[in-house]
Design an enzyme around this catalytic site. Structure first.
Site, short mmCIF file in Angstrom:
data_model
loop_
_atom_site.label_atom_id
_atom_site.label_comp_id
_atom_site.label_asym_id
_atom_site.label_seq_id
_atom_site.Cartn_x
_atom_site.Cartn_y
_atom_site.Cartn_z
N SER A 156 31.09 -30.16 -31.15
CA SER A 156 30.89 -30.17 -29.70
C SER A 156 31.98 -29.36 -29.00
CB SER A 156 30.81 -31.61 -29.21
OG SER A 156 30.35 -31.68 -27.90
N ASP A 252 19.10 -31.68 -28.46
CA ASP A 252 20.46 -31.55 -27.92
C ASP A 252 20.46 -30.47 -26.85
OD1 ASP A 252 23.16 -31.20 -27.43
OD2 ASP A 252 23.72 -30.85 -29.51
N HIS A 282 22.60 -34.75 -30.41
CA HIS A 282 24.02 -34.44 -30.32
C HIS A 282 24.85 -35.59 -30.88
CE1 HIS A 282 27.31 -32.06 -28.58
NE2 HIS A 282 27.90 -33.22 -28.37
#
Length: 313
Positions: A156, A252, A282
């Protein structure tokens, strides 16, 4: 492909908790929520050695945690940057993942506890991570590592920072990084936004409103957005960067940013392996109950072993 049943159970459990989304919380409360969620009842795999230490940083010492899988000499090294929007999470929330990668890839993992926003906005986290990478390069031999086999990775925002570090290292003739692993990276701003940001804006683990909350805490102003070390997709050139493995999740908002970054790297002549996990959301690497996370960690480890061995990817 529909959402994976295990991922759906994970999503349903979050909904059943009745807790408000983290973007409705104060930063301190959001940090505590996620620290509890990612560490409670999590079984940590045994590892040969885990060491905490402080290294000199740009403004203050930087905590790092060094995971060593065995007592072999000259082990390869992965510098790992944790995700969390630059606002939440820590080396502790990502300990399970780092131990798994260290053991499976047979490499030292150096996890970086960079400064978080809003107390320390961009580029504080980036500079801490670059400094830590520089420290690893300078001290690899003393830690039983191989200075010629250093990779960087993250998930991320950690992947976003890792990508920024590779750009800084290239532009500053900095430490040599031979490979990068970017798991569902944020590589651009949410406006105007990709198709996946629009399609998966609500209903999954990461929402557009959460992204806005993170960004508003992370940057000083929109004038930061054209800085490629923040938004790597906005770099004029991605040439002469290390080969990459880019992992995305289908459900995501960040999926298309990861895919576009893989495409831009390939266009610049960088060798890229791109893998989209169709039924995932995610953050799935941090969910021990989700089978695809186990598979993705195995793929990351296998790819790193190949890169470290010089066999290519």
């Amino acid at each position: 492909m529909p959402l994976d049943p295990q991922a759906q159970e994970w999503l349903d459990a979050a909904a059943a908790s009745g807790l408000p989304p983290i973007h409705f919380l104060r930063v301190a409360d959001a940090r505590q929520r996620m620290a509890t969620a990612l560490t409670a009842n999590v079984e940590l795999q045994d590892i040969y050695k885990a060491e905490d230490r402080l290294i000199p940083g740009p403004d203050t010492d930087i905590p790092i945690r060094i995971y060593t899988p065995n007592n072999a000499k000259s082990l390869p090294i992965l510098v790992f940057i944790h995700g969390g929007g630059g606002v939440i999470n820590s080396i502790t929330t990502h300990e399970r993942l780092c131990r798994l990668i260290a053991n499976q890839a047979e490499c030292i993992v150096v996890s970086v506890d960079y400064r978080l926003a809003p107390e320390y906005k961009f580029p504080a986290g980036l500079l801490d991570s670059y400094t830590a990478t520089r420290w690893v390069f300078d001290n690899a031999t003393d830690k039983g590592g191989d200075v010629h086999r250093i990779a960087i990775g993250g998930d991320s925002t950690g992947a976003q920072i890792a990508a920024g570090v590779t750009l800084l290292a290239r532009d500053r003739n900095g430490p040599t990084v031979i490979y990068q692993v970017l798991a569902y990276p944020a590589t651009d701003y949410y406006l105007p936004g990709t198709s996946s940001i629009q399609e998966y804006a609500t209903g999954y683990t990461l929402t557009r409103d959460m992204m806005i909350w993170f960004w508003n805490h992370y940057i000083h102003s929109n004038t930061d957005l054209n800085r490629p070390y923040l938004c790597p997709l906005r770099a004029k050139s991605l040439a002469n960067l290390p080969p990459a493995l880019i992992v995305t999740a289908n459900y995501d908002p960040l999926r298309d940013e990861g895919k576009k970054y893989a495409e831009r790297l390939e266009e610049a002549g960088v060798t890229v392996t791109y893998k989209n996990y169709e039924g995932m959301m995610h953050g799935f690497l941090l969910q021990p109950s989700v089978g695809a996370g186990v598979s993705a960690i195995s793929e990351i480890a296998t790819t790193l072993r190949r890169a470290f061995s010089g066999r290519g990817v």
